[in-house]
Design an enzyme around this catalytic site. Structure first.
Site, PDB file in Angstrom:
ATOM      1  N   PHE A 149      12.244 105.242-102.118  1.00 21.01           N
ATOM      2  CA  PHE A 149      11.745 103.570-102.185  1.00 21.01           C
ATOM      3  C   PHE A 149      12.761 103.000-101.219  1.00 21.01           C
ATOM      4  O   PHE A 149      12.555 101.870-100.679  1.00 21.01           O
ATOM      5  CB  PHE A 149      11.983 102.979-103.325  1.00 21.01           C
ATOM      6  CG  PHE A 149      13.694 102.178-103.406  1.00 21.01           C
ATOM      7  CD1 PHE A 149      14.592 101.242-102.887  1.00 21.01           C
ATOM      8  CD2 PHE A 149      14.780 103.500-104.858  1.00 21.01           C
ATOM      9  CE1 PHE A 149      15.867 101.706-103.330  1.00 21.01           C
ATOM     10  CE2 PHE A 149      15.356 103.483-105.112  1.00 21.01           C
ATOM     11  CZ  PHE A 149      16.254 102.495-104.209  1.00 21.01           C
ATOM     12  N   LYS A 173       2.367 109.779-100.308  1.00 21.20           N
ATOM     13  CA  LYS A 173       2.142 109.357-101.618  1.00 21.20           C
ATOM     14  C   LYS A 173       3.612 108.736-101.350  1.00 21.20           C
ATOM     15  O   LYS A 173       4.778 108.420-101.791  1.00 21.20           O
ATOM     16  CB  LYS A 173       2.605 109.830-102.634  1.00 21.20           C
ATOM     17  CG  LYS A 173       2.023 110.116-103.657  1.00 21.20           C
ATOM     18  CD  LYS A 173       2.346 109.150-103.961  1.00 21.20           C
ATOM     19  CE  LYS A 173       4.564 108.764-104.717  1.00 21.20           C
ATOM     20  NZ  LYS A 173       5.085 108.079-104.798  1.00 21.20           N
ATOM     21  N   GLU A 176       6.468 103.993-105.732  1.00 19.26           N
ATOM     22  CA  GLU A 176       5.734 102.580-105.710  1.00 19.26           C
ATOM     23  C   GLU A 176       6.545 101.418-105.920  1.00 19.26           C
ATOM     24  O   GLU A 176       5.671 100.938-107.114  1.00 19.26           O
ATOM     25  CB  GLU A 176       5.184 103.532-107.577  1.00 19.26           C
ATOM     26  CG  GLU A 176       6.244 104.056-108.133  1.00 19.26           C
ATOM     27  CD  GLU A 176       6.457 105.267-108.281  1.00 19.26           C
ATOM     28  OE1 GLU A 176       7.038 105.764-106.900  1.00 19.26           O
ATOM     29  OE2 GLU A 176       6.948 106.084-109.405  1.00 19.26           O
ATOM     30  N   SER A 226      15.480 111.682-105.007  1.00 21.94           N
ATOM     31  CA  SER A 226      16.277 111.993-105.534  1.00 21.94           C
ATOM     32  C   SER A 226      16.596 113.859-105.835  1.00 21.94           C
ATOM     33  O   SER A 226      15.571 114.239-105.387  1.00 21.94           O
ATOM     34  CB  SER A 226      16.647 111.846-106.398  1.00 21.94           C
ATOM     35  OG  SER A 226      15.489 111.955-107.733  1.00 21.94           O
ATOM     36  N   CYS A 281      20.343 106.872 -98.080  1.00 21.56           N
ATOM     37  CA  CYS A 281      20.970 107.905 -98.654  1.00 21.56           C
ATOM     38  C   CYS A 281      22.553 108.397 -97.091  1.00 21.56           C
ATOM     39  O   CYS A 281      23.061 109.691 -97.748  1.00 21.56           O
ATOM     40  CB  CYS A 281      19.581 108.859 -97.514  1.00 21.56           C
ATOM     41  SG  CYS A 281      19.566 109.294 -96.057  1.00 21.56           S
ATOM     42  N   GLU A 381      25.803 110.798-107.632  1.00 23.89           N
ATOM     43  CA  GLU A 381      25.704 109.755-106.490  1.00 23.89           C
ATOM     44  C   GLU A 381      25.022 108.008-107.434  1.00 23.89           C
ATOM     45  O   GLU A 381      24.355 108.404-108.310  1.00 23.89           O
ATOM     46  CB  GLU A 381      23.919 109.972-106.052  1.00 23.89           C
ATOM     47  CG  GLU A 381      22.953 109.419-104.918  1.00 23.89           C
ATOM     48  CD  GLU A 381      21.455 109.805-104.337  1.00 23.89           C
ATOM     49  OE1 GLU A 381      21.153 110.066-104.789  1.00 23.89           O
ATOM     50  OE2 GLU A 381      21.901 109.479-103.076  1.00 23.89           O
TER      51      GLU A 381
HETATM   52  P1  NAD Z   1      13.660 109.777-107.111  1.00 17.80           P
HETATM   53  O1  NAD Z   1      13.481 111.244-106.428  1.00 17.80           O
HETATM   54  O2  NAD Z   1      12.923 108.729-107.754  1.00 17.80           O
HETATM   55  O3  NAD Z   1      11.598 109.201-106.184  1.00 17.80           O
HETATM   56  C1  NAD Z   1      11.811 109.765-104.434  1.00 17.80           C
HETATM   57  C2  NAD Z   1       9.677 109.569-105.058  1.00 17.80           C
HETATM   58  O4  NAD Z   1       9.636 111.797-105.891  1.00 17.80           O
HETATM   59  C3  NAD Z   1       8.303 108.491-104.877  1.00 17.80           C
HETATM   60  O5  NAD Z   1       7.859 108.876-103.985  1.00 17.80           O
HETATM   61  C4  NAD Z   1       8.596 108.401-106.435  1.00 17.80           C
HETATM   62  O6  NAD Z   1       7.628 108.462-107.078  1.00 17.80           O
HETATM   63  C5  NAD Z   1       8.243 110.220-106.835  1.00 17.80           C
HETATM   64  N1  NAD Z   1       8.335 110.863-107.758  1.00 17.80           N
HETATM   65  C6  NAD Z   1       9.474 110.037-108.831  1.00 17.80           C
HETATM   66  N2  NAD Z   1       9.690 110.749-109.813  1.00 17.80           N
HETATM   67  C7  NAD Z   1       9.258 112.002-109.634  1.00 17.80           C
HETATM   68  C8  NAD Z   1       8.454 113.250-110.610  1.00 17.80           C
HETATM   69  N3  NAD Z   1       9.525 113.254-111.501  1.00 17.80           N
HETATM   70  N4  NAD Z   1       7.980 114.153-110.042  1.00 17.80           N
HETATM   71  C9  NAD Z   1       7.334 114.086-108.775  1.00 17.80           C
HETATM   72  N5  NAD Z   1       7.725 113.331-108.389  1.00 17.80           N
HETATM   73  C10 NAD Z   1       8.646 112.165-108.362  1.00 17.80           C
HETATM   74  O7  NAD Z   1      13.816 108.664-105.072  1.00 17.80           O
HETATM   75  P2  NAD Z   1      13.341 107.262-105.192  1.00 17.80           P
HETATM   76  O8  NAD Z   1      14.885 106.886-106.343  1.00 17.80           O
HETATM   77  O9  NAD Z   1      13.323 106.658-104.340  1.00 17.80           O
HETATM   78  O10 NAD Z   1      14.847 107.350-104.168  1.00 17.80           O
HETATM   79  C11 NAD Z   1      16.487 107.182-103.680  1.00 17.80           C
HETATM   80  C12 NAD Z   1      16.708 108.744-103.749  1.00 17.80           C
HETATM   81  O11 NAD Z   1      16.363 109.404-102.791  1.00 17.80           O
HETATM   82  C13 NAD Z   1      17.595 109.169-103.039  1.00 17.80           C
HETATM   83  O12 NAD Z   1      18.801 109.875-104.375  1.00 17.80           O
HETATM   84  C14 NAD Z   1      18.818 109.145-101.887  1.00 17.80           C
HETATM   85  O13 NAD Z   1      19.909 109.836-101.489  1.00 17.80           O
HETATM   86  C15 NAD Z   1      17.408 110.036-102.081  1.00 17.80           C
HETATM   87  N6  NAD Z   1      17.324 109.999-100.316  1.00 17.80           N
HETATM   88  C16 NAD Z   1      17.561 111.116 -99.621  1.00 17.80           C
HETATM   89  C17 NAD Z   1      17.415 110.633 -98.635  1.00 17.80           C
HETATM   90  C18 NAD Z   1      17.694 112.100 -97.417  1.00 17.80           C
HETATM   91  O14 NAD Z   1      17.589 111.917 -95.591  1.00 17.80           O
HETATM   92  N7  NAD Z   1      18.488 113.258 -97.751  1.00 17.80           N
HETATM   93  C19 NAD Z   1      16.571 109.683 -97.361  1.00 17.80           C
HETATM   94  C20 NAD Z   1      16.563 108.841 -98.154  1.00 17.80           C
HETATM   95  C21 NAD Z   1      16.414 108.570 -99.663  1.00 17.80           C
END
Ligand code: NAD
Length: 498
Positions: A149, A173, A176, A226, A281, A381
């Site tokens: 997000f 994808k 959401e 994450s 991040c 985090e």
């Molecule tokens: P998230 O892991 O909740 O979601 C990321 C994506 O995965 C979304 O598209 C979501 O719909 C999907 N998703 C969520 N749960 C899932 C599941 N159980 N199975 C399959 N798909 C699933 O992350 P977020 O809250 O959207 O974003 C924040 C996180 O992203 C933080 O941990 C941040 O550090 C990380 N991030 C990392 C980087 C990097 O470069 N390392 C960059 C940006 C964000």
């Protein structure tokens, strides 16, 4: 209420429409629209169109592909404020920050415009008599991109332009929580002349992600999110024979040595700790102060924080709301846990008076001092506007702390001592290092990625590693003997060079 749809075969597509999610305006706390959540059937319908379009796109000449990339660059540059407005409306970050996000994405498009050079192979003339060897890089087919997000435009743009320039079809994808930017990008690809089906958007949640991870026609998945989900995506995707790069969470440390310019360090800590409400991040969340830095630095930081305005990102504030009420509750629970664990709360963001609607998901900048490993506010985090000062006695203690952390995304050191900085950049176990730079996000022509639990897989995003991820190498050995050369005849020995 408006529904944010999928994008299939070059147009908006509602899909099965049997599940919808709410999308909030974080600055008001109201549901602003809804988003389609794909079914397994929707995944199939989108991937089959992408697979067909991808076959033709893979055969398109490099000049045709590059022309589309150049055109997309112009469209995105012209329409960047539309994308930024969509990001602010659903993510909450302030407009300037959203524009900065689009700019960093644009830089990857510019990098991908160099595809003809990036995809050049090698050629060795005459490795043996009449024999030449050369290498090719070929597209994979359909690739999936799953984004988080916090960067609804930039993270998709880390991957999509490179994958498309390399001749693949992409299914994005998006998160959401803030899905609208993805449809603007889809419209812009169409406006740039990309054939229908080469770029698709599949809105949704775990169902959509699982569909991509297990579909036989999806050859690779780039994921950002994450750490627990990144690990799951990596394990599931690779178990289904896919190439996967899964970028995970972070806990970025900024080390300040006693010889540093403390005014500059205070500016950097505040900017990197609270920009985008800490939902980056590469945000700094742990400020490691080598004695006696903290005594002087903490008041400098607190005075800067007092000047920050938290509010609606459309109204010229410094910091916007958190993305959802649920996320705000989670971040607030870390603040409560920090207090309970005995950390010293210097600035309490729960008391913020925002410039915005009372229902917004507000939490002001928060500063803890005397935080220690073992406290959840340090160990986990948080992904919110919470900066924790950890006091250590020596440089070696600071390095040991950073290296003991689960994550290894970004880090920074502030010092005037070149030798100390050089030693740090060599010894620290982190993928992206800043020296007097708090958010060391690599330029598009380098590659972005962390170490340890911040990345699962072998390749980082964009730069030459991105090109490698989205292509397969092939080496051709060819023999074109001179017309008058004698025939080699049958030889059962292993081929050797003559
Ligand atoms: P998230 O892991 O909740 O979601 C990321 C994506 O995965 C979304 O598209 C979501 O719909 C999907 N998703 C969520 N749960 C899932 C599941 N159980 N199975 C399959 N798909 C699933 O992350 P977020 O809250 O959207 O974003 C924040 C996180 O992203 C933080 O941990 C941040 O550090 C990380 N991030 C990392 C980087 C990097 O470069 N390392 C960059 C940006 C964000």
């Amino acid at each position: 209420m408006d529904v944010v749809t999928h994008w299939r075969a070059g147009e908006r597509w509602t899909g099965s429409g049997d599940r919808l999610g709410d999308v909030y305006d974080p600055a008001t706390g109201q549901v602003a629209r809804q988003v389609a959540l794909a079914s397994a059937g929707d995944v199939e319908a989108v991937v089959s169109v992408a697979a067909e379009a991808g076959r033709e796109w893979a055969a398109a000449s490099l000049s045709r592909r590059t022309a589309v990339l150049f055109s997309f660059r112009e469209v995105l540059a012209r329409r960047r404020s539309e994308v930024a407005a969509a990001i602010t409306a659903e993510h909450g970050k302030v407009l300037d920050d959203a524009l900065g996000e689009v700019q960093r994405g644009l830089e990857v498009v510019e990098f991908a415009c160099g595809a003809p050079h990036l995809l050049k192979g090698g050629f060795s003339d005459g490795v043996s008599t009449g024999v030449d060897v050369y290498s090719l890089r070929q597209p994979l087919g359909v690739v999936g991109v799953v984004s988080p997000f916090n960067f609804p435009a930039m993270v998709p743009l880390w991957f999509v332009p490179v994958a498309i320039a390399c001749g693949n079809a992409v299914v994005l994808k998006p998160s959401e929580k803030d899905p609208s930017a993805s449809l603007l990008l889809a419209e812009m690809w169409a406006e740039a002349g990309l054939p229908a089906g080469v770029f698709s958007v599949l809105q949704g949640d775990k169902v959509a992600v699982d569909g991509l991870l297990t579909h036989p026609d999806v050859k690779a998945v780039s994921f950002v999110g994450s750490t627990p989900v990144a690990r799951y995506v990596y394990e599931t995707g690779t178990a289904h024979g896919k190439r996967v790069q899964a970028l995970g969470g972070a806990k970025n440390h900024m080390v300040v040595l006693p010889d540093a310019d403390l005014e500059a360090a205070a500016d950097a800590a505040v900017s990197a700790g609270f920009g985008s409400a800490g939902e980056r991040c590469m945000a700094i969340s742990a400020l490691v102060c080598v004695d006696p830095v903290a005594d002087a630095l903490v008041p400098l930081i607190a005075s800067r924080m007092a000047a920050l305005v938290t509010g609606d990102g459309r109204r010229g504030c410094d910091m916007g709301p958190l993305v959802t009420g649920e996320h705000r509750a989670k971040v607030t629970s870390y603040v409560e846990a920090g207090v309970a664990a005995g950390a010293s709360l210097v600035v309490d963001g729960r008391e913020v008076v925002p410039t915005g609607e009372p229902g917004g998901f507000w939490l002001g900048p928060t500063l803890f001092d005397r935080v220690e490993p073992g406290m959840s506010v340090y160990d986990e985090e948080i992904f919110g506007p919470v900066l924790s000062v950890v006091r250590v006695a020596t440089y070696d203690d600071a390095l040991a702390l950073v290296n003991a952390n689960l994550y290894g995304n970004g880090t920074a050191i502030f010092t005037h001592d070149g030798g100390a900085a050089r030693r740090f950049q060599r010894e620290v176990e982190v993928g992206m290092v800043g020296i007097n730079v708090p958010i060391p996000v690599p330029m598009a022509y380098y590659s972005f990625g962390g170490w340890k639990s911040s990345l699962f897989g072998d390749t980082h995003a964009h730069g030459t590693e991105g090109v490698h991820f989205f292509t397969r190498g092939k080496v051709v050995t060819s023999r074109w003997p001179s017309p008058d050369a004698p025939r080699a005849g049958v030889d059962l020995g292993f081929p050797q060079h003559e």
